[in-house]
Design a protein around this motif. Sequence first.
Motif, PDB file in Angstrom:
ATOM      1  N   VAL A 250       0.829  -1.205   0.000  1.00  0.00           N
ATOM      2  CA  VAL A 250       0.000   0.000   0.000  1.00  0.00           C
ATOM      3  C   VAL A 250       0.867   1.260   0.000  1.00  0.00           C
ATOM      4  CG1 VAL A 250      -1.831   1.234   1.182  1.00  0.00           C
ATOM      5  CG2 VAL A 250      -1.838  -1.243   1.140  1.00  0.00           C
TER       6      VAL A 250
ATOM      7  N   LEU B 102       8.301   3.602  17.221  1.00  0.00           N
ATOM      8  CA  LEU B 102       7.387   4.726  17.411  1.00  0.00           C
ATOM      9  C   LEU B 102       7.375   5.588  16.147  1.00  0.00           C
ATOM     10  CD1 LEU B 102       5.805   5.980  19.929  1.00  0.00           C
ATOM     11  CD2 LEU B 102       7.681   7.588  20.018  1.00  0.00           C
TER      12      LEU B 102
ATOM     13  N   GLY C 292       5.673   3.751  13.207  1.00  0.00           N
ATOM     14  CA  GLY C 292       4.215   3.854  13.202  1.00  0.00           C
ATOM     15  C   GLY C 292       3.758   5.227  12.742  1.00  0.00           C
TER      16      GLY C 292
ATOM     17  N   MET D 270       4.160   5.594   9.070  1.00  0.00           N
ATOM     18  CA  MET D 270       3.118   4.907   8.306  1.00  0.00           C
ATOM     19  C   MET D 270       1.888   5.793   8.163  1.00  0.00           C
ATOM     20  SD  MET D 270       3.281   0.977   9.579  1.00  0.00           S
ATOM     21  CE  MET D 270       1.719   0.334   9.000  1.00  0.00           C
ATOM     22  N   MET D 271       1.499   6.451   9.282  1.00  0.00           N
ATOM     23  CA  MET D 271       0.337   7.347   9.226  1.00  0.00           C
ATOM     24  C   MET D 271       0.608   8.521   8.296  1.00  0.00           C
ATOM     25  SD  MET D 271      -1.207   7.711  13.019  1.00  0.00           S
ATOM     26  CE  MET D 271       0.261   7.722  14.000  1.00  0.00           C
TER      27      MET D 271
ATOM     28  N   MET E 243       0.622   7.833   4.578  1.00  0.00           N
ATOM     29  CA  MET E 243      -0.716   7.618   4.023  1.00  0.00           C
ATOM     30  C   MET E 243      -1.460   8.938   3.885  1.00  0.00           C
ATOM     31  SD  MET E 243      -1.131   4.574   3.215  1.00  0.00           S
ATOM     32  CE  MET E 243       0.514   4.535   2.658  1.00  0.00           C
ATOM     33  N   ILE E 244      -1.229   9.841   4.859  1.00  0.00           N
ATOM     34  CA  ILE E 244      -1.941  11.119   4.823  1.00  0.00           C
ATOM     35  C   ILE E 244      -1.444  11.966   3.655  1.00  0.00           C
ATOM     36  CG2 ILE E 244      -2.280  13.281   6.087  1.00  0.00           C
ATOM     37  CD1 ILE E 244      -2.175  11.489   8.659  1.00  0.00           C
TER      38      ILE E 244
ATOM     39  N   PHE F 279      -7.955  -0.377  13.480  1.00  0.00           N
ATOM     40  CA  PHE F 279      -7.020  -1.338  14.067  1.00  0.00           C
ATOM     41  C   PHE F 279      -6.375  -0.815  15.344  1.00  0.00           C
ATOM     42  CE2 PHE F 279      -7.073  -3.627  10.003  1.00  0.00           C
ATOM     43  CZ  PHE F 279      -7.136  -4.910  10.489  1.00  0.00           C
TER      44      PHE F 279
ATOM     45  N   ALA G 251      -5.183  10.548  12.358  1.00  0.00           N
ATOM     46  CA  ALA G 251      -4.900   9.417  11.478  1.00  0.00           C
ATOM     47  C   ALA G 251      -6.001   9.134  10.470  1.00  0.00           C
ATOM     48  CB  ALA G 251      -4.632   8.166  12.313  1.00  0.00           C
TER      49      ALA G 251
ATOM     50  N   THR H 163      -5.620   2.588   2.119  1.00  0.00           N
ATOM     51  CA  THR H 163      -4.804   3.633   2.724  1.00  0.00           C
ATOM     52  C   THR H 163      -5.164   3.826   4.191  1.00  0.00           C
ATOM     53  OG1 THR H 163      -4.958   4.675   0.587  1.00  0.00           O
ATOM     54  CG2 THR H 163      -4.042   5.982   2.339  1.00  0.00           C
TER      55      THR H 163
ATOM     56  N   VAL I  94      -6.559   1.693   6.138  1.00  0.00           N
ATOM     57  CA  VAL I  94      -6.178   0.516   6.928  1.00  0.00           C
ATOM     58  C   VAL I  94      -4.723   0.615   7.353  1.00  0.00           C
ATOM     59  CG1 VAL I  94      -5.793  -1.972   6.814  1.00  0.00           C
ATOM     60  CG2 VAL I  94      -7.909  -1.005   5.942  1.00  0.00           C
ATOM     61  N   VAL I  95      -3.850   1.015   6.413  1.00  0.00           N
ATOM     62  CA  VAL I  95      -2.429   1.125   6.760  1.00  0.00           C
ATOM     63  C   VAL I  95      -2.212   2.235   7.790  1.00  0.00           C
ATOM     64  CG1 VAL I  95      -0.156   1.715   5.876  1.00  0.00           C
ATOM     65  CG2 VAL I  95      -1.573   0.111   4.657  1.00  0.00           C
ATOM     66  N   SER I  96      -2.949   3.331   7.632  1.00  0.00           N
ATOM     67  CA  SER I  96      -2.836   4.404   8.613  1.00  0.00           C
ATOM     68  C   SER I  96      -3.259   3.912   9.999  1.00  0.00           C
ATOM     69  CB  SER I  96      -3.703   5.585   8.181  1.00  0.00           C
ATOM     70  OG  SER I  96      -3.588   6.631   9.088  1.00  0.00           O
TER      71      SER I  96
ATOM     72  N   LEU J 174      -3.118   0.810  11.082  1.00  0.00           N
ATOM     73  CA  LEU J 174      -2.078  -0.081  11.588  1.00  0.00           C
ATOM     74  C   LEU J 174      -0.892   0.728  12.099  1.00  0.00           C
ATOM     75  CD1 LEU J 174      -2.286  -2.797   8.810  1.00  0.00           C
ATOM     76  CD2 LEU J 174      -2.721  -3.179  11.219  1.00  0.00           C
ATOM     77  N   GLY J 175      -0.566   1.819  11.390  1.00  0.00           N
ATOM     78  CA  GLY J 175       0.520   2.686  11.844  1.00  0.00           C
ATOM     79  C   GLY J 175       0.191   3.302  13.189  1.00  0.00           C
ATOM     80  N   ALA J 176      -1.060   3.758  13.345  1.00  0.00           N
ATOM     81  CA  ALA J 176      -1.472   4.348  14.614  1.00  0.00           C
ATOM     82  C   ALA J 176      -1.356   3.319  15.728  1.00  0.00           C
ATOM     83  CB  ALA J 176      -2.908   4.853  14.516  1.00  0.00           C
ATOM     84  N   SER J 177      -1.716   2.082  15.408  1.00  0.00           N
ATOM     85  CA  SER J 177      -1.636   1.012  16.394  1.00  0.00           C
ATOM     86  C   SER J 177      -0.188   0.788  16.842  1.00  0.00           C
ATOM     87  CB  SER J 177      -2.221  -0.257  15.774  1.00  0.00           C
ATOM     88  OG  SER J 177      -1.982  -1.355  16.573  1.00  0.00           O
ATOM     89  N   ILE J 178       0.718   0.712  15.875  1.00  0.00           N
ATOM     90  CA  ILE J 178       2.136   0.525  16.202  1.00  0.00           C
ATOM     91  C   ILE J 178       2.637   1.703  17.036  1.00  0.00           C
ATOM     92  CG2 ILE J 178       4.468   0.414  15.216  1.00  0.00           C
ATOM     93  CD1 ILE J 178       3.282  -1.041  12.831  1.00  0.00           C
ATOM     94  N   PHE J 179       2.217   2.902  16.637  1.00  0.00           N
ATOM     95  CA  PHE J 179       2.651   4.115  17.349  1.00  0.00           C
ATOM     96  C   PHE J 179       2.207   4.077  18.813  1.00  0.00           C
ATOM     97  CE2 PHE J 179       1.880   8.441  18.806  1.00  0.00           C
ATOM     98  CZ  PHE J 179       3.103   9.034  18.542  1.00  0.00           C
TER      99      PHE J 179
ATOM    100  N   GLN K  16       1.199   1.555  20.655  1.00  0.00           N
ATOM    101  CA  GLN K  16       1.812   0.452  21.379  1.00  0.00           C
ATOM    102  C   GLN K  16       3.217   0.819  21.862  1.00  0.00           C
ATOM    103  OE1 GLN K  16       2.663  -3.622  19.763  1.00  0.00           O
ATOM    104  NE2 GLN K  16       0.459  -3.533  19.466  1.00  0.00           N
TER     105      GLN K  16
END
Lengths: 333, 301
Positions: free
Chosen positions: A257, A290, A293, A296-297, A300-301, B37, B92, B103, B105-107, B109-114, B116
């Motif tokens: 993605v 950190l 993650g 990744m956000m 995408m934004i 997620f 997010a 898009t 969904v990946v965001s 998942l990124g928020a989830s990793i962040f 955590q």
Amino acid sequence: MKERLRNIRNRHHWWPLVLLGAGWFCVPLFANSYWTDVANFFGIYMLLGLSLNIIVGYAGMFNLGHAAFYAVGAYTTAIINTRFGIPLLVLMPIAALTAAGFAALITRPVLHLRGDYLCIVTIGFGEIVRIALINNPFGLTGGPNGVLGIDRPALFGFTFYQPGHFFYLIWVIVILVMFGMRRLENSRLGRAWNYVREDELAAEAMGIDATNMKLLAFILGAGLAGIAGTLYAGKMTVIAPESFGFWESVVMFAIVVLGGPGSIPGVVVGTFGMFVLPEIFRGFSSARMLVFGAAMMLMMIFRPQGLWPSQRVLRVRQAEGLESQGSAAGRPA
Amino acid sequence: MQEFLQQLVNGLTMGSVYALVALGYTMVYGILKLINFAHGELFMLGGFFGLTWLTASAFSGLLKSPLLGLLVLFLLVMAMVAVIGVLLDRVAYKPLRRSPRLTAVVSALGASIFLQNAVMLVFGSGYLVFPDVARDIYWMVGGVKITLMRVIIFLVAVCFMVGLYLLVQKTQLGAAMRAASLDHDTSRLMGIDVDKIIMLVFVIGPALGAAAGLMVGLYYRQINFAMGWTYGIRAFTAAIMGGIGNIPGAMIGGLLLGIIETLGAGYISATWKDAISFAILIFILIWRPTGLLGERVADKV
């Protein structure tokens, strides 16, 4: 005239790529073994990205359990090799077939599920496979410790054991697969996948068997992931269930993605972003994930269409955008 | 029989936790068609915030009267996590409202990793231990051991679920929520502030998740930064089982999953219990492709 122009343009298009490829193949001559290994895993993740790209990018299905197919490939290789001593490169097609067969078996009953339901089912398959590997069914998978003592791959008496050797083995396969993907993309099958992704019902109406196309996408994607599994097993010589967990599937999904679904160069930049960049920033250790993650956000934004989107997907999106603008302006749809 | 009843009681407790978390998934999905997620992480934050308040010295006075103390604790934690939920949406998801589904969904998942890893950096990666709150109080009913904590968890969950059901079905606000989940643009034309409704969903969902996280902390007395994923995925399974986007479906799915899980662990194999839950989910979906209570959606021609 037009034809000639296009030829010239294409020729221009190819030269930098060939140079880049040639330069890339010189990397092991200069890089130390650590960075050569980073390049090796870059290649393995690219294979995984390319394989998931068939399912997510071309056929447009959610798959957050791709690590399951990777695991089936790796464990098939490891188990047969350690029990019967069959060489790894002979096992590569067998691993691909096993993973493909496994995919056909488990995804056939769930192909009719709509997007998000398919998503949880693939997560479910991924978890079931991981739990099964940990629980050591029939004493085959070695439980949480995994399988040890897998042979190195060998070709005509030459054993690949140094990172530099693996580099050439992995990247020759990556280049071949990329070339194959390029051909696949424009084949009848590739176009059918595009059609199914954009509008399944219309595709059915045009005589495309959407269910079969989706099944084929899973079979081919899983088979390729199986090949990546063999390479991983040969590279590591020891495999354990924790290498095939949910977050592994997430990384593969994000590669596709992030780069742009359905785009081969997208997989290259996506893998670079998801695997190589974090590797470069390993020094930051604890805060690394950190940032990962957050990145990744942010990616995408700011690039929702991906870093290097497929031209074909973009064209479809643009056409859709024009269409909705047209109807908004009161023109007949 | 006694053992079976005991398993059933345990299953209902776990199930009500799953149901509370599943509500968050299903409400966000209903209105945005987005799998949040990061919702499991909000659940986990509920546990961590709860522990922080419980161990804060200012709070120990309030705990002299346990009921009031717990009430204040729940409200505080739920409010804090609700704020984070709204922030999560703003950062997010809101910029991606008109983007392709993959898009978002990946965001997520990124928020989830962040989230955590943020919790891991602040609280460390080990297990943190909760103080003992009313854990040793229990009754024996016909040979079945029922602890006070289980009763509290079940009752709190039921209260929240009934409250939410009434809110969504009987009030004007609920009607607006249901309308917005059907069609954003038409709802706007009818004078519904869809953005406000979405915000409300990101208040209610995370608040319920936080309450569940706090209860899990109080009951098991240990929490970990990675628990958001394990509970989150089960709650998501529950939401899908019941039919995602459907609020009663999430409640039924949650309770059902809790029972399946404890029975599977008790009678088949404890190490295979998650695999059993997923296998049953897959069979349910083969039989009913949109979950138990999910609507059958015909493809648009």
